[in-house]
Write a protein that holds these residues in place. Structure first.
Motif, short mmCIF file in Angstrom:
data_model
loop_
_atom_site.label_atom_id
_atom_site.label_comp_id
_atom_site.label_asym_id
_atom_site.label_seq_id
_atom_site.Cartn_x
_atom_site.Cartn_y
_atom_site.Cartn_z
N VAL A 162 0.85 -1.20 0.00
CA VAL A 162 0.00 0.00 0.00
C VAL A 162 0.88 1.24 0.00
N ASN A 163 1.95 1.17 0.78
CA ASN A 163 2.82 2.30 0.97
C ASN A 163 4.24 1.89 0.76
N LYS A 164 4.74 2.05 -0.45
CA LYS A 164 6.11 1.59 -0.64
C LYS A 164 7.08 2.75 -0.74
N ALA A 165 8.32 2.42 -0.44
CA ALA A 165 9.38 3.42 -0.58
C ALA A 165 10.42 2.88 -1.56
N ILE A 166 11.18 3.78 -2.12
CA ILE A 166 12.23 3.40 -3.08
C ILE A 166 13.47 4.24 -2.79
N ILE A 167 14.62 3.61 -2.91
CA ILE A 167 15.89 4.33 -2.72
C ILE A 167 16.74 4.12 -3.96
N LYS A 168 17.31 5.20 -4.48
CA LYS A 168 18.22 5.07 -5.63
C LYS A 168 19.59 5.59 -5.22
N VAL A 169 20.58 4.73 -5.32
CA VAL A 169 21.95 5.08 -4.93
C VAL A 169 22.81 5.06 -6.19
N SER A 170 23.34 6.21 -6.55
CA SER A 170 24.16 6.28 -7.76
C SER A 170 25.55 5.74 -7.51
N ASN A 171 26.09 5.06 -8.51
CA ASN A 171 27.49 4.59 -8.50
C ASN A 171 27.85 3.68 -7.34
N GLN A 172 26.86 3.04 -6.74
CA GLN A 172 27.16 2.14 -5.63
C GLN A 172 26.47 0.80 -5.86
N PHE A 173 27.23 -0.28 -5.59
CA PHE A 173 26.70 -1.63 -5.75
C PHE A 173 26.97 -2.37 -4.45
N PHE A 174 26.07 -3.25 -4.06
CA PHE A 174 26.17 -3.88 -2.74
C PHE A 174 26.50 -5.35 -2.84
N GLU A 175 27.25 -5.85 -1.85
CA GLU A 175 27.50 -7.29 -1.74
C GLU A 175 26.21 -7.93 -1.21
N ASN A 176 26.00 -9.21 -1.53
CA ASN A 176 24.79 -9.90 -1.07
C ASN A 176 24.65 -9.88 0.45
N ASP A 177 25.77 -10.07 1.19
CA ASP A 177 25.64 -10.12 2.64
C ASP A 177 25.28 -8.75 3.22
N GLU A 178 25.65 -7.69 2.52
CA GLU A 178 25.26 -6.34 2.95
C GLU A 178 23.75 -6.15 2.76
N ILE A 179 23.31 -6.50 1.58
CA ILE A 179 21.92 -6.26 1.21
C ILE A 179 20.97 -7.17 1.98
N ASN A 180 21.43 -8.37 2.33
CA ASN A 180 20.57 -9.29 3.06
C ASN A 180 20.25 -8.82 4.47
N LYS A 181 21.03 -7.84 4.96
CA LYS A 181 20.75 -7.28 6.28
C LYS A 181 19.39 -6.59 6.33
N ILE A 182 18.87 -6.15 5.18
CA ILE A 182 17.58 -5.44 5.21
C ILE A 182 16.39 -6.41 5.09
N ALA A 183 16.68 -7.71 4.90
CA ALA A 183 15.60 -8.68 4.66
C ALA A 183 14.59 -8.74 5.80
N LEU A 184 15.06 -8.52 7.05
CA LEU A 184 14.14 -8.60 8.18
C LEU A 184 13.11 -7.48 8.16
N ILE A 185 13.49 -6.31 7.65
CA ILE A 185 12.56 -5.18 7.69
C ILE A 185 12.00 -4.82 6.31
N ALA A 186 12.57 -5.40 5.27
CA ALA A 186 12.06 -5.17 3.91
C ALA A 186 12.13 -6.49 3.15
N PRO A 187 11.31 -7.48 3.59
CA PRO A 187 11.44 -8.83 3.03
C PRO A 187 11.12 -8.93 1.54
N HIS A 188 10.36 -7.95 1.03
CA HIS A 188 10.00 -8.01 -0.39
C HIS A 188 10.82 -7.05 -1.24
N ALA A 189 11.89 -6.51 -0.67
CA ALA A 189 12.71 -5.55 -1.41
C ALA A 189 13.29 -6.21 -2.66
N LYS A 190 13.32 -5.41 -3.72
CA LYS A 190 13.91 -5.87 -4.98
C LYS A 190 15.01 -4.91 -5.35
N LEU A 191 16.16 -5.45 -5.68
CA LEU A 191 17.26 -4.59 -6.11
C LEU A 191 17.39 -4.62 -7.61
#
Ligand code: CTP
Ligand code: ZN
Length: 155
Positions: free
Chosen positions: A57-86
């Protein structure tokens, strides 16, 4: 309707290189920013909250220029944004899409539910092993008590 959707997407401009993190629950936007340490990045970040989405119903989006994340970094958000798509963007094109996965260990991020736990009395970083991913159940490494999904509070 399609035109209307396109206009909504354009509320946060396209980026040429970097990462777009989509489908974040709006109420967790600033926790995601803090977990990924985007409050400290020198790269350009743009974000939007309370956007319409088919899935949230209420989604947010973040755009980060020139930055790419390792899987273990990005998986830290899974608990609070389980449906996040990169979306990995190169030359304005989406070249890869990734989903987040709940890791086996959670360090920091959440509070231990046990009020008597030492991590609630002293400035100690919490640490849990994930004993169930759906629904989430976290076992504290300090007091061995379980914090479950409905008891989870962001530290
Ligand atoms: N995007 C961007 N800059 C680009 C390309 C895409 O910011 N140069 C953003 C889009 O605005 C969108 C996301 O990246 O929020 C994913 O783009 P795309 O795959 O084209 O959109 P959808 O097909 O709607 O993706 P999904 O169905 O996975 O949400
Ligand atoms: Zn504990």
């Amino acid at each position: 309707m399609k035109e209307q959707k396109k206009k909504l997407k354009l509320k946060v401009s396209a980026i040429s290189q970097g990462t777009v993190i989509d489908h974040i629950p709006s109420e967790n936007l600033f926790d995601v920013i803090s977990i990924l340490e985007l409050d400290k990045t020198p790269n350009m970040i743009t974000f939007g909250a309370n956007l319409d989405s088919d899935k949230l119903v209420n989604k947010a989006i973040i755009k980060v220029s020139n930055q790419f994340f390792e899987n273990d970094e990005i998986n830290k958000i899974a608990l609070i944004a389980p449906h996040a798509k990169l979306n990995i963007i190169k030359d304005y094109e989406v070249v890869e899409k990734k989903v987040v996965e709940i890791p086996d260990q959670v360090v920091g991020i959440v509070k231990c539910f046990n009020p008597k736990c030492i991590t609630n009395a002293e400035p100690i970083t919490t640490s849990f092993s994930v004993i169930s991913k759906s629904p989430v159940a976290l076992k504290c490494k300090y007091c061995e008590k379980i914090t479950n999904e409905s008891q989870m509070v962001i530290k």
